[in-house]
Design an enzyme around this catalytic site. Structure first.
Site, mmCIF file in Angstrom:
data_model
loop_
_atom_site.group_PDB
_atom_site.id
_atom_site.type_symbol
_atom_site.label_atom_id
_atom_site.label_comp_id
_atom_site.label_asym_id
_atom_site.label_seq_id
_atom_site.Cartn_x
_atom_site.Cartn_y
_atom_site.Cartn_z
ATOM 1 N N GLU A 264 46.780 30.815 47.525
ATOM 2 C CA GLU A 264 45.991 30.771 46.292
ATOM 3 C C GLU A 264 46.948 30.287 45.217
ATOM 4 O O GLU A 264 47.996 30.899 44.988
ATOM 5 C CB GLU A 264 45.458 32.162 45.988
ATOM 6 C CG GLU A 264 44.453 32.160 44.871
ATOM 7 C CD GLU A 264 44.582 33.386 43.994
ATOM 8 O OE1 GLU A 264 44.516 34.504 44.504
ATOM 9 O OE2 GLU A 264 44.773 33.187 42.785
ATOM 10 N N CYS A 301 45.199 34.473 37.504
ATOM 11 C CA CYS A 301 44.756 33.215 38.111
ATOM 12 C C CYS A 301 43.368 32.841 37.615
ATOM 13 O O CYS A 301 42.942 31.703 37.769
ATOM 14 C CB CYS A 301 44.798 33.317 39.621
ATOM 15 S SG CYS A 301 44.357 34.920 40.226
HETATM 16 P P1 NAP Z 1 56.279 30.988 43.015
HETATM 17 O O1 NAP Z 1 57.455 30.322 42.420
HETATM 18 O O2 NAP Z 1 55.304 30.121 43.710
HETATM 19 O O3 NAP Z 1 56.830 32.106 44.016
HETATM 20 C C1 NAP Z 1 55.981 32.931 44.792
HETATM 21 C C2 NAP Z 1 56.706 33.353 46.059
HETATM 22 O O4 NAP Z 1 56.858 32.216 46.903
HETATM 23 C C3 NAP Z 1 58.120 33.866 45.817
HETATM 24 O O5 NAP Z 1 58.373 34.899 46.741
HETATM 25 C C4 NAP Z 1 58.985 32.682 46.112
HETATM 26 O O6 NAP Z 1 60.232 33.087 46.617
HETATM 27 C C5 NAP Z 1 58.223 31.964 47.196
HETATM 28 N N1 NAP Z 1 58.446 30.519 47.168
HETATM 29 C C6 NAP Z 1 58.223 29.687 46.125
HETATM 30 N N2 NAP Z 1 58.514 28.421 46.461
HETATM 31 C C7 NAP Z 1 58.933 28.467 47.751
HETATM 32 C C8 NAP Z 1 59.378 27.478 48.673
HETATM 33 N N3 NAP Z 1 59.466 26.191 48.332
HETATM 34 N N4 NAP Z 1 59.713 27.874 49.911
HETATM 35 C C9 NAP Z 1 59.627 29.185 50.265
HETATM 36 N N5 NAP Z 1 59.244 30.147 49.439
HETATM 37 C C10 NAP Z 1 58.880 29.809 48.193
HETATM 38 O O7 NAP Z 1 55.461 31.783 41.939
HETATM 39 P P2 NAP Z 1 55.930 32.880 40.882
HETATM 40 O O8 NAP Z 1 57.364 33.177 41.027
HETATM 41 O O9 NAP Z 1 55.002 33.980 41.053
HETATM 42 O O10 NAP Z 1 55.649 32.222 39.459
HETATM 43 C C11 NAP Z 1 56.016 30.945 39.104
HETATM 44 C C12 NAP Z 1 54.816 30.205 38.555
HETATM 45 O O11 NAP Z 1 53.751 30.228 39.511
HETATM 46 C C13 NAP Z 1 54.181 30.824 37.320
HETATM 47 O O12 NAP Z 1 54.834 30.491 36.139
HETATM 48 C C14 NAP Z 1 52.785 30.265 37.401
HETATM 49 O O13 NAP Z 1 52.739 28.980 36.876
HETATM 50 C C15 NAP Z 1 52.501 30.200 38.875
HETATM 51 N N6 NAP Z 1 51.667 31.349 39.330
HETATM 52 C C16 NAP Z 1 50.336 31.141 39.480
HETATM 53 C C17 NAP Z 1 49.533 32.170 39.900
HETATM 54 C C18 NAP Z 1 48.070 31.974 40.098
HETATM 55 O O14 NAP Z 1 47.408 32.884 40.550
HETATM 56 N N7 NAP Z 1 47.517 30.830 39.777
HETATM 57 C C19 NAP Z 1 50.057 33.434 40.173
HETATM 58 C C20 NAP Z 1 51.428 33.618 40.017
HETATM 59 C C21 NAP Z 1 52.214 32.548 39.599
HETATM 60 P P3 NAP Z 1 61.595 32.846 45.846
HETATM 61 O O15 NAP Z 1 61.319 33.054 44.386
HETATM 62 O O16 NAP Z 1 62.479 33.861 46.461
HETATM 63 O O17 NAP Z 1 61.941 31.432 46.151
#
Ligand code: NAP
Length: 527
Positions: A264, A301
């Protein structure tokens, strides 16, 4: 007490000397807790244990799995104030939200337990043999849903409880009969460890196999990638960024045995404001939408990031009121400096696009990591010409798109990417006479809301929390509500199988007393 160790099965270990800490965004400094990055050895150990556990756990009666889920809920409750305190320190979210989310998490676990106790979720379908059918005899075929194997779950940053360690992905996978390995979110590893300790206790108390659950800490992408690539992992649940979700989706589809990734990701949740809504209660909608945009610092979200209306006095009045209301609200703390920086960057990028105008922005002094809300407006033509304006800005930010007429409004909706939700504000009479608007919106979203706000996702069987790409990687499934279980099962047909060897759900005498589809008829009757 937080130890910073990983849960490998139901016991803790800490093999890697590489460590990290979580961060208190309100105090703007790291917390006192130190977490060990899971080593490759620990990843392999957790998955190996999960694969062994699958052999027994997948065959447990639903009633036994239900006991486990209910015990997890009770053990989470028993963590008491420590869980709330750690959650608040690691997220910057208020205590009321922490308690509400804990209630929702326990409610989800208990809802899946009830689903299992009722039992019909396996969709047992029976077509009995017709040996005398002409021209060919028909064989006996019986079908039901069975679990797919160990599942990797990525905790979400914005829901440290309800979409994380024991959140909807974990609860639904465990309910299906799949062991779970959680890659904890690095922003709230302490919350995750406490919940993991509750799951481990519940597993021991209810006689679950070691390996039914593991929790791995990591603050970089490697552990998540190793998990996704591990041949014994059979599915992935993820909530987070589009970059993260798509990276895992691509990895999983390039495996020798590709596996499903239910990610998601982003959504701007369009809100269509028909003229009748503004004529009747424009100022009320403005106040309600200001509240929805800033709720939880916009870190949902389902946050309404796009409002689409038809040019005119009523829309102008609405925009002015929305601006006034937005300026009145006090900014709140974001989850982490990284989320705050991402918000500021996104807000700046969209605000600097040509032909956009600022409607309102919070202008007072704010503490570090507090999100200052902002509203922009743009003409529909300029919105359509500029894909940058279609991007999600994760935080309290929204754009009002002004269309010349209803036809242009429909064109704007048709050019949006897939979304989790879409909302229409208007009178029933006007909506009835605008089928083209409704059709366009239904084609873009997973949940369509009439005269309401998209924030607030009820956990119930009829909830659809998913939508066309890129809001999720598979629009056929929901990550909220009991139908989320369908992501972790596959249908299996048993053909001409001896009665005593059939699973209970498919036996003639229906020992589970579940609803089944027998020769085309829904019934609980025995054969
Ligand atoms: P994220 O960067 O996507 O990380 C979520 C999880 O996925 C973390 O455990 C992260 O681990 C892992 N991950 C991310 N990229 C990866 C990759 N290339 N390979 C393997 N694992 C990976 O999201 P976030 O830290 O929650 O927030 C960052 C941004 O995501 C927010 O600023 C927002 O824009 C967006 N977000 C959107 C929603 C939604 O529902 N639409 C919800 C939350 C966040 P590591 O950090 O250990 O790499």
């Amino acid at each position: 007490m937080i130890t910073g160790k990983n849960y490998i099965g139901v016991d803790t270990s800490a093999k890697n000397s590489r460590t990290y800490s979580t961060f208190n965004p309100k105090l703007n400094k790291p917390t006192e807790w130190v977490f060990h990055e899971a080593s490759q050895e620990e990843v392999n150990a957790a998955v190996d244990k999960a694969a062994i556990a699958f052999d027994t756990y997948s065959k447990f009666p639903d009633a036994k799995k239900a006991e486990f889920l209910k015990a997890i809920a009770s053990e989470i409750e028993a963590l008491g104030d420590e869980l709330i305190s750690v959650y608040v320190q690691e997220s910057g979210l208020p205590e009321g939200r922490a308690k509400g989310e804990r209630g929702r998490t326990m409610g989800q676990l208990r809802a899946f337990a009830s689903l299992l106790e009722e039992g019909s979720w396996v969709e047992a379908t029976i077509d009995t043999a017709q040996p005398n059918r002409e021209p060919l005899p028909k064989v006996d075929i019986r079908k039901m849903l069975l679990p797919i194997g160990p599942i990797a779950v990525f905790g979400a940053s914005n829901f440290p409880l309800a979409f994380s360690t024991a959140g909807g992905d974990t609860a639904s996978a465990l309910a299906a009969g799949c062991p779970v390995i959680v890659k904890s979110h690095p922003m709230h590893a302490g919350t995750g460890e406490l919940v993991s300790s509750a799951i481990a206790k519940a597993a021991k108390k209810t006689g679950m196999p070691d390996g039914v659950f593991s929790n791995l800490n990591s603050s970089d992408s490697e552990v998540g990638q190793l998990l996704t690539m591990h041949p014994k992992v059979k599915g992935v649940g993820f909530t987070g960024s589009t970059n993260g979700g798509m990276a895992l989706f691509r990895l999983a589809s390039q495996r020798k045995e590709p596996i499903p990734v239910f990610a998601e990701m982003g959504s701007i949740n369009p809100v269509v404001v028909l003229p009748s809504a503004l004529e009747q209660k424009g100022s009320e909608w403005a106040a309600q939408y200001a509240g929805s945009i800033v709720l939880g610092a916009g870190q949902f979200c389902t946050n309404p990031g796009l409002i689409i209306g038809i040019k005119g006095q009523a829309l102008e009045g609405f925009i002015t009121n929305l601006g006034n209301e937005i300026e009145k609200l006090e900014p709140t703390c974001m989850l982490h400096p990284n989320i705050y920086e991402g918000y500021e960057k996104g807000k700046k990028e969209l605000s600097s696009q040509p032909k956009t105008a600022e409607v309102a922005a919070f202008k007072g002094e704010v503490a570090p990591n507090f999100a200052e809300q902002k509203i922009l407006t743009v003409a529909a033509k300029d919105f359509l010409d500029n894909p940058v304006l279609h991007k999600e800005v994760f935080g309290p930010f929204s754009i009002v798109v002004q269309c010349q007429d209803k036809a242009e409004l429909v064109t704007v909706i048709q050019h949006l990417e897939g979304q989790l939700t879409g909302t229409i504000l208007g009178t029933e009479t006007e909506i009835k006479t605008s089928p083209e608007v409704v059709n366009a919106l239904v084609n873009r979203v997973g949940r369509i809301i009439f005269n309401g706000v998209p924030t607030g996702v009820e956990v119930c069987p009829s909830m659809m929390h998913g939508g066309p790409f890129p809001s999720t990687t598979d629009s056929r499934f929901t990550s909220v509500g009991t139908s989320a279980i369908r992501r972790w099962v596959r249908p299996v047909s048993f053909q001409s199988w001896p009665e005593e060897l059939l699973p209970d759900a498919l036996k003639n005498n229906n020992p589970l007393d579940i609803m089944r589809l027998v020769n085309g008829e829904h019934t609980k009757q025995q054969l």
